[in-house]
Design a protein around this motif. Sequence first.
Motif, short mmCIF file in Angstrom:
data_model
loop_
_atom_site.label_atom_id
_atom_site.label_comp_id
_atom_site.label_asym_id
_atom_site.label_seq_id
_atom_site.Cartn_x
_atom_site.Cartn_y
_atom_site.Cartn_z
N ALA A 53 6.95 38.10 78.76
CA ALA A 53 7.66 39.24 79.34
C ALA A 53 6.96 39.81 80.57
O ALA A 53 7.61 40.20 81.55
N GLU A 54 5.64 39.87 80.54
CA GLU A 54 4.89 40.41 81.68
C GLU A 54 5.02 39.50 82.90
O GLU A 54 5.20 39.98 84.02
N LYS A 57 8.47 39.86 84.44
CA LYS A 57 8.63 41.09 85.23
C LYS A 57 8.07 40.90 86.64
O LYS A 57 8.69 41.28 87.63
N ALA A 61 10.36 40.47 90.13
CA ALA A 61 10.18 41.40 91.23
C ALA A 61 9.91 40.66 92.54
O ALA A 61 10.43 41.02 93.60
N LYS A 66 17.42 39.66 88.96
CA LYS A 66 17.73 40.76 88.04
C LYS A 66 17.88 40.32 86.59
O LYS A 66 17.63 41.09 85.67
N VAL A 68 16.82 38.39 83.38
CA VAL A 68 15.65 37.79 82.73
C VAL A 68 15.96 37.61 81.24
O VAL A 68 16.40 38.56 80.58
#
Length: 278
Positions: A53-54, A57, A61, A66, A68
Amino acid sequence: MSIASFLSGNFSHSGKKVRYAVVGLGDIAQAAFMPAVKQTGNSEITALVTGDAEKAKAVAAEYGVKAVYGYEQFSELLKSGLIDAVYLATPNWRHAEFAVPALRAGIHVFTEKPMEVTTAKCREIMAAKEESSAKLMVAYRLHFEPATLSTIDMIRRGELGEVNIFSSAFCQMVDPENHRTKHGIEAGPLFDMAPYPINAARYVFSDEPTEVVSAVGMRHPEAGLGDLDDTISATLRFPGNRLAQFVVSYYGSTVDSFFAVGTKGSVQMNPGFGYGMP
């Protein structure tokens, strides 16, 4: 060749871009595929799929993506209408897990090599392709790389005479912390690196091997690379009394070359396989 040239048809005629989901956000996806998408003019990244997840993100970015999804949400993505194709950069043994449902959903598949780690899994993917309207391609760029094409053309024109010998060394020092060292033989140099010299030999000889004459795997405990053969050597017999020999290794300084030897001359490709090398 652009990464979406194989998706001719509707996209090339309509002017629409091929919308990709990148499945797996490791080095090959971030260092090779994703930066290249910007250069095609015919493709865009509209979704990411990862178990981190990190990382998702940060990468989302960076590329302005948009949508994920986690790996467990892949079926939802296939139904979302957000994508036309998937680029698979997961570990090799997870390719079928995503390729098969994507093809069955009519989503094009562009997968990293090798297609899978067993012939059974490869056939499963190919069977899904036969039943699908979608296209399947393995991301093996050397069939389109100019220096490789020039070398093959030289061989086909007979400039080297009868080419009977192929020899290759492909080695790198791999960090024990690299994910490729943590999943046994399925993540070792056999599936990661050996496809390059094997395919190069097939290309040089324009034929398929008929026999594995010899093969040996070595483990160097001092390398700290885990439960895998870090160095592998093999000799393949081809029709017409031709031989191909290669060694691949996770425990050797960088070597990346092959020789094709004929009765009138020889040629060396150096680098022979690596991406982005001088």
